[in-house]
Structures are given as structure tokens and as C-alpha cells.
Design an enzyme around this catalytic site. Sequence first.
Site, PDB file in Angstrom:
ATOM      1  N   GLY A   9       4.975  -0.880   2.798  1.00 46.57           N
ATOM      2  CA  GLY A   9       4.240   0.275   2.694  1.00 46.57           C
ATOM      3  C   GLY A   9       5.102   1.471   2.642  1.00 46.57           C
TER       4      GLY A   9
ATOM      5  N   HIS B 192       0.760  -1.303   0.053  1.00 49.30           N
ATOM      6  CA  HIS B 192      -0.058  -0.061  -0.025  1.00 49.30           C
ATOM      7  C   HIS B 192       0.796   1.234   0.202  1.00 49.30           C
ATOM      8  CE1 HIS B 192       0.910   0.614   4.340  1.00 49.30           C
ATOM      9  NE2 HIS B 192       0.780  -0.820   4.571  1.00 49.30           N
ATOM     10  N   ASP B 193       0.520   2.170  -0.760  1.00 47.80           N
ATOM     11  CA  ASP B 193       0.958   3.608  -0.734  1.00 47.80           C
ATOM     12  C   ASP B 193       2.217   3.574  -1.565  1.00 47.80           C
ATOM     13  OD1 ASP B 193      -1.361   4.851   0.715  1.00 47.80           O
ATOM     14  OD2 ASP B 193      -0.759   3.569   2.369  1.00 47.80           O
TER      15      ASP B 193
END
Length: 266
Positions: A139, A121-122
Site C-alpha cells: 500500500g 490500496h492507495d
Amino acid sequence: MAQIHPTAIVEDGAKLGSDVRIGPYSVVGAQVELADGVELLSHAVVAGITSVGSGTKIFPFASVGHAPQDLKFKGEPSRLVIGKNNVIREGVTMNPGTEGGGMLTKVGDNCLFMTGAHVAHDCQLGSNIVMANNATLAGHIEVGDFAFVGGLAAIHQFCRIGPHAMIGGMSGVEQDVIPYGMVMGNRAHLTGLNLVGLKRRGFEREDIGKLREAYDAVFARGDTMSKRLEGVAAQFAGIAVVQELVDFIRNASKRGVCQPQDGAAA
């Protein structure tokens, strides 16, 4: 017209460009957008609020766009944006963003993600990146253009990998990796510049020479890093590759910057 195998499931609401091919037992979610020429070979899943750029090919058992592996995630409408002409091989996983990271995971163009690679994520990835088998990004990681992440390498969350950097296989990277740098080991340390990569990509001999001089000066013993950077910036004013290196280190993340062991030269 899209070509959809009878065993595939394309949920209502999905947007399919021209010449999209969806192979056997693949699943495409309702909020997915597949641009022209995207191909899902078979048994591939694209879910969530995900857009896939034209010409991208997704191989069997890849999982693209499912919820991030973050216990703080509560179903926010975060996104995953994948650029053009990427190759996403078997078992690759890519997750959308989270509220704590800008709600967006982004991948550029012309990247190769080999079997089992993971983009968490991200993460923010540039273009022309290669992630070898089972390479893992935690992340909130930034990866610059033309970076190479070796097989089974793992990158700690919030690290930055500079453009044209090379991460050796099975390395555990806990700090930022400078542009054009090469690191390896557990925990990873700088082993010099990615000279082979620079030559393959057509960098001028003079620029490579200046970069080597700057590298040796930046990581020399004595003085503080800030003073060494100040001297290098002045000495190589107008040399773009060197200024990129200096700016990257000056803007290091909280993780710090990978250093050489035992004064390893470029």
C-alpha cells in the site's frame, strides 16, 4: 454499442463507452465506468467505484476494484482510477484506496501488468510502467513513469520508485529507489543507473554522462549526504536529470533511500 457476451453480467448503473467488449463470464459492477474501446476478454471482474480508461485490455481472471486488503477498511467509498491503453494480464489484482491513504488508487496510461501482478490500496502509478509476473506493490507506494518492476519483486509500503528506475527480479525493496536507478537483491541495494533503459528511451549521451558523474558524487564516501547533495546541485545546476535525482533524495520518504553496496559505481 457495447458488445456483451450472453454469459457476462453487467450490473445496472455501470457506464459503458462505445466499442466496449465484455467477454464470456466477466462481471462488471454497478459503479464501474468503462471508457471507449475497453475490452474484458473473459472471466474478468471489475468491481467497486472503478473507472477504466479507453483502450485498456483486461485478461482472464483479473480482479480489478474489489475491496483493499487492509483490515482498517470498513467499506468507505474509495476509488480506483485506471488510465488509457493499459494491458492487465491474467490474475492481476488492483485495489481501491483507503481512508488512511487519500481514498484513491491511481494508474496512469500505457502500462503493462503481467500475470499475477498486484497493485495495493492507495498506490499512485505514473505511465509507461511495466510490472513483470507476480511483482507486488504494497500500500501507499508511488511509482514514476517508465519504471520497471521485475518478476517476483516486492516493494514495501510507503516506498517511492523514481521515474525510469529498474527493480531486478525477486528483489525485496524496503527503501526509496532513485530516478534512473537500478536495484536488486534481498534486501535490495543500488547497483548503478539503468543505463540500458536511458539509452532505449533516447536520453542524450551528455545527460547520461552528467547523471553518472552525479551518481558517483552523491554516493561517494565522506561528508554527509546533505553536503554531497548540495555540492552536486551546485555543480550540475541546470541539468534537469541531475536536479530530478537531487530533489528525489531530498524529499525521501520515511523509508530512506536505497544505497549501493561496496561503493558500486554507476
